[in-house]
Every structure is written in C-alpha cells, then in structure tokens.
Design an enzyme around this catalytic site. Structure first.
Site, PDB file in Angstrom:
ATOM      1  N   LYS A 113       0.818  -1.211   0.000  1.00 14.46           N
ATOM      2  CA  LYS A 113       0.000   0.000   0.000  1.00 14.46           C
ATOM      3  C   LYS A 113       0.855   1.267   0.000  1.00 14.46           C
ATOM      4  O   LYS A 113       0.520   2.247  -0.633  1.00 14.46           O
ATOM      5  CB  LYS A 113      -0.950   0.010   1.195  1.00 14.46           C
ATOM      6  CG  LYS A 113      -2.119  -0.935   1.017  1.00 14.46           C
ATOM      7  CD  LYS A 113      -3.091  -0.829   2.156  1.00 14.46           C
ATOM      8  CE  LYS A 113      -4.244  -1.801   1.981  1.00 14.46           C
ATOM      9  NZ  LYS A 113      -4.858  -2.144   3.268  1.00 14.46           N
ATOM     10  N   LYS A 192     -10.345  -9.918 -13.430  1.00 10.02           N
ATOM     11  CA  LYS A 192     -11.119 -10.011 -12.190  1.00 10.02           C
ATOM     12  C   LYS A 192     -11.869  -8.698 -11.936  1.00 10.02           C
ATOM     13  O   LYS A 192     -11.274  -7.629 -12.030  1.00 10.02           O
ATOM     14  CB  LYS A 192     -10.180 -10.300 -11.018  1.00 10.02           C
ATOM     15  CG  LYS A 192     -10.900 -10.410  -9.704  1.00 10.02           C
ATOM     16  CD  LYS A 192      -9.955 -10.557  -8.539  1.00 10.02           C
ATOM     17  CE  LYS A 192     -10.760 -10.479  -7.248  1.00 10.02           C
ATOM     18  NZ  LYS A 192     -10.008 -10.319  -6.046  1.00 10.02           N
ATOM     19  N   LYS A 195     -13.308  -2.843  -8.018  1.00 14.21           N
ATOM     20  CA  LYS A 195     -13.579  -1.408  -8.031  1.00 14.21           C
ATOM     21  C   LYS A 195     -12.416  -0.653  -8.654  1.00 14.21           C
ATOM     22  O   LYS A 195     -12.563   0.207  -9.490  1.00 14.21           O
ATOM     23  CB  LYS A 195     -13.743  -0.922  -6.593  1.00 14.21           C
ATOM     24  CG  LYS A 195     -15.143  -0.672  -6.161  1.00 14.21           C
ATOM     25  CD  LYS A 195     -15.206  -0.625  -4.647  1.00 14.21           C
ATOM     26  CE  LYS A 195     -14.773  -1.944  -4.068  1.00 14.21           C
ATOM     27  NZ  LYS A 195     -14.918  -2.214  -2.670  1.00 14.21           N
TER      28      LYS A 195
HETATM   29  P1  ATP Z   1     -10.443  -3.206  -4.662  1.00 13.86           P
HETATM   30  O1  ATP Z   1     -10.355  -2.927  -6.139  1.00 13.86           O
HETATM   31  O2  ATP Z   1     -10.315  -1.987  -3.791  1.00 13.86           O
HETATM   32  O3  ATP Z   1      -9.562  -4.366  -4.223  1.00 13.86           O
HETATM   33  P2  ATP Z   1     -12.650  -4.974  -4.921  1.00 13.86           P
HETATM   34  O4  ATP Z   1     -13.697  -4.553  -5.871  1.00 13.86           O
HETATM   35  O5  ATP Z   1     -11.657  -5.990  -5.376  1.00 13.86           O
HETATM   36  O6  ATP Z   1     -11.935  -3.660  -4.400  1.00 13.86           O
HETATM   37  P3  ATP Z   1     -12.657  -5.907  -2.238  1.00 13.86           P
HETATM   38  O7  ATP Z   1     -13.065  -4.906  -1.215  1.00 13.86           O
HETATM   39  O8  ATP Z   1     -11.216  -6.196  -2.489  1.00 13.86           O
HETATM   40  O9  ATP Z   1     -13.361  -5.496  -3.610  1.00 13.86           O
HETATM   41  O10 ATP Z   1     -13.369  -7.295  -1.919  1.00 13.86           O
HETATM   42  C1  ATP Z   1     -14.504  -7.431  -1.090  1.00 13.86           C
HETATM   43  C2  ATP Z   1     -14.939  -8.884  -1.115  1.00 13.86           C
HETATM   44  O11 ATP Z   1     -15.446  -9.219  -2.395  1.00 13.86           O
HETATM   45  C3  ATP Z   1     -13.805  -9.874  -0.832  1.00 13.86           C
HETATM   46  O12 ATP Z   1     -14.326 -10.922  -0.054  1.00 13.86           O
HETATM   47  C4  ATP Z   1     -13.430 -10.374  -2.198  1.00 13.86           C
HETATM   48  O13 ATP Z   1     -12.918 -11.693  -2.163  1.00 13.86           O
HETATM   49  C5  ATP Z   1     -14.755 -10.336  -2.943  1.00 13.86           C
HETATM   50  N1  ATP Z   1     -14.538 -10.073  -4.365  1.00 13.86           N
HETATM   51  C6  ATP Z   1     -14.071  -8.914  -4.889  1.00 13.86           C
HETATM   52  N2  ATP Z   1     -13.992  -8.989  -6.232  1.00 13.86           N
HETATM   53  C7  ATP Z   1     -14.409 -10.243  -6.556  1.00 13.86           C
HETATM   54  C8  ATP Z   1     -14.546 -10.942  -7.791  1.00 13.86           C
HETATM   55  N3  ATP Z   1     -14.256 -10.355  -8.945  1.00 13.86           N
HETATM   56  N4  ATP Z   1     -14.990 -12.206  -7.758  1.00 13.86           N
HETATM   57  C9  ATP Z   1     -15.307 -12.815  -6.586  1.00 13.86           C
HETATM   58  N5  ATP Z   1     -15.191 -12.219  -5.390  1.00 13.86           N
HETATM   59  C10 ATP Z   1     -14.758 -10.949  -5.362  1.00 13.86           C
HETATM   60 MG    MG Z   2      -9.833  -6.500  -4.164  1.00 16.64          MG
END
Ligand code: ATP
Ligand code: MG
Length: 323
Positions: A113, A192, A195
C-alpha cells in the site's frame, strides 16, 4: 459453537463480484445454526484512505443497504458499524503497546500500500493492530480471510498470545478460515472484477444503466454471428453461468457452439437474467437508501449488542493491564 467474525470494507457500493463472491456466501454461512456471527462495516479502516465525511458516511450506508437487500438476518448476525464501538479503538491502542514495531514493519500489505497510495499515514501502518482489536474484542474463534489477509491474522494471533503470556487468558486466540477464492467473477474487460480496475457491473443501478454497461462495456471478439463461438472464452458466458441455472447455461453454451447466435443475443440473455435475479434486491437497496434512518436504527441496534460483548472484554483487558 464457534463465533465467526467478518469485517467488510466500506469503499463503495458493492458490485456483482462482491455480491456473488462475498455477500451471498457469507449470508448463507450465517444461517448455519451452530455458529454465532458478527459482521461489521470497517469504517475505521476506511479512514486511512477516505477523508471526506460525506463519502465516508455514504459508503457505510450503501454497504449496509446491500447486505440487507440480500436478506442478512440481523436477529442472527450482530451487524454493526465499527466506529459505533469506540472500545475497538481503545483496545487497538493497548495492542499497539504489546506488539513489536519491528514485526509490524514486516507486513506485506503495508509495503504494497505504501508503494501504491498517496496518503501513507501512521493509521495505515498500525492497521494490523486495529484488525486484531476487531477480532479479539469479540472473542471470535474463526475469521474468514483471503490469502492476502492471512499475515494480518497471524499478527492478531501473535499479539493475543503475547498478552496472554504476560497476563494469562485475557484473549481467545482466533483461527483463520481461509477462503478458497474459488469463485472469481470477471469484470467487463474479462479481468477479475474490482472497483479499482473500473470494470465493475453495478447491479444496483437502474435497468437502463445496467443495459448500457452490459452492451457497451463488456468486450467481445468480432466473430461473425453465423459462426460457432467458444463459450468459455467469453466474459458474457462466464457471467451468465454464475447466475443462471445449469440448464440455462448449457443451453447458451450449445447455442454459441452451434453458430447463428451472436454476442448481442447473449448480452440480452445476460441482462434478462440479471434483472430477473436482482430486481428485488435492487428495490430493497433503494428502499434502504431512501430510508437511511432505518439503516441507522438497524446498525445502532447491532452496535448495542456488540458493545455489550466489547465492554466485558475491555474490562478484562484493563484489569489485567493495571487500569
Ligand atoms: P479493490 O479494487 O479496492 O480491491 P474490490 O472490488 O476488489 O476492491 P474488495 O473490497 O477487495 O473489492 O473485496 C470485497 C470482497 O469481495 C472480498 O471478499 C473479495 O474476495 C470479494 N470479491 C471482490 N472482487 C471479486 C470478484 N471479482 N470475484 C469474486 N469475489 C470478489
Ligand atoms: Mg480487491
């Protein structure tokens, strides 16, 4: 009976990947009779990155509304906002004083980070101790974690063991429940869904906006309509497969392989099934977003239950330490 504790990041409205990969499975697990579950919105952690009060508040509401929209049972799960339980910040301070600085310096996630983020504050550095406080405050036995959080959980176990060694049986030492992360929902670009990659499908948007995302953002190859297509190479099919029944998915796969079935058709089917599955949760989500007082009431009632447990633990800790 095991107490399972899960923290949810509040960095924005949950997208389809969050919903299928995290929210729905957690709600399913929370239904198991033998477990007792605590679920909190980690808005103290968010402060390491979000310094805008409106944004901080709005994120908490949209995350809470999303979990409730999918039927989280708040009688069975203690559902609360981390910042409503000040005992957490207090415990984090004590833990900071029992954990070696040199060990905290070994956290991979901080290194990662601090290379990526602009705002590298001390909160980001002691994040693992706040996470340890989240867990130890509630005597949690099990903590579902992704592989990336495993080291933080080791630190929580380590600091608990250090305090227990000094004062005897202050904390329950939690065990990780490592998530397999088997479900990986692709985003509109086929990577994948995340956000931070701006490739999300936001099912809480209205039907028209959702239609635009599906039609404009999902990338397809340009194999002509009449020719056979490989379902497994297609983001549309991968998404459809996660939501549709087995029969429906098989049918789409057959159509694609046969030829004469274009990506436009497939997108339409995907959109239909998204609307079919998510119209009701979207309506509930909107209801909560328009009735934030109700969200506050639900979260406050969760915080009351959480605080009752937190105060007991904190009394134990304060007594042991010498306050
Ligand atoms: P960032 O881009 O900030 O990492 P993100 O969209 O990946 O955000 P997270 O906050 O990292 O979301 O993940 C929240 C939850 O959602 C976690 O349990 C993660 O495993 C699940 N998750 C996130 N993206 C996916 C995905 N594409 N497929 C399955 N599970 C997901
Ligand atoms: Mg993530």
């Amino acid at each position: 009976m095991a107490r399972i504790l899960t923290g949810i990041q509040s960095t924005g409205t949950p997208h389809l990947g969050n919903i299928l990969g995290a929210i729905l499975p957690a709600i399913e697990n929370a239904k198991a009779k033998e477990n007792d579950s605590f679920l909190f919105i980690a808005d103290l952690h968010s402060l390491t990155q979000i310094k805008n009060p409106e944004e901080l508040r709005a994120n908490t509401y949209s995350v809470a509304a999303a979990w409730l929209a999918f039927g989280l049972d708040t009688d069975k799960t203690v559902f609360y906002r981390q910042s409503d339980v000040p005992q957490c910040a207090e415990l984090a301070w004590y833990l900071n004083c029992f954990f070696p600085y040199q060990r905290l310096k070994l956290a991979h996630s901080f290194k990662d980070k601090s290379n990526r983020l602009e705002d590298v504050n001390a909160g980001l550095f002691i994040y693992p101790m706040l996470m340890a406080a989240d867990i130890l405050l509630y005597d949690a036995n099990l903590v579902p974690v992704g592989k990336d959080q495993l080291q933080h959980l080791e630190m929580a176990r380590d600091v608990a063991a250090r305090v227990n060694h000094k004062f005897e049986n202050v904390f329950i030492v939690p065990e990780p429940l490592v998530r397999k992360d088997s479900m990986l929902i692709p985003g509109t670009d086929g990577e994948k869904m995340s956000k931070s990659k701006h490739n999300t499908i936001d099912i809480f948007q209205d039907q028209n906006s959702l239609k635009k995302i599906i039609n404009k953002n999902i990338i397809t190859d340009n194999i002509p309509l009449e020719e056979p297509k490989d379902p497994n190479g297609s983001t549309i099919f991968k998404l459809y497969q996660q939501i549709a029944s087995k029969d429906q998915a098989n049918e789409m796969a057959e159509q694609l392989k046969k030829g004469g079935y274009g990506w436009g058709h497939a997108k339409k089917e995907l959109l239909n099934i998204l609307n079919e599955q998510f119209d009701a949760p979207r309506e509930k989500f909107n209801y909560f977003m328009n009735n934030k007082k109700e969200l506050d009431t639900i979260l406050e009632s969760g915080a009351q239950k959480a605080k009752a447990v937190a105060s007991e633990t904190l009394n134990r800790v304060r007594n042991a330490i010498g306050y």
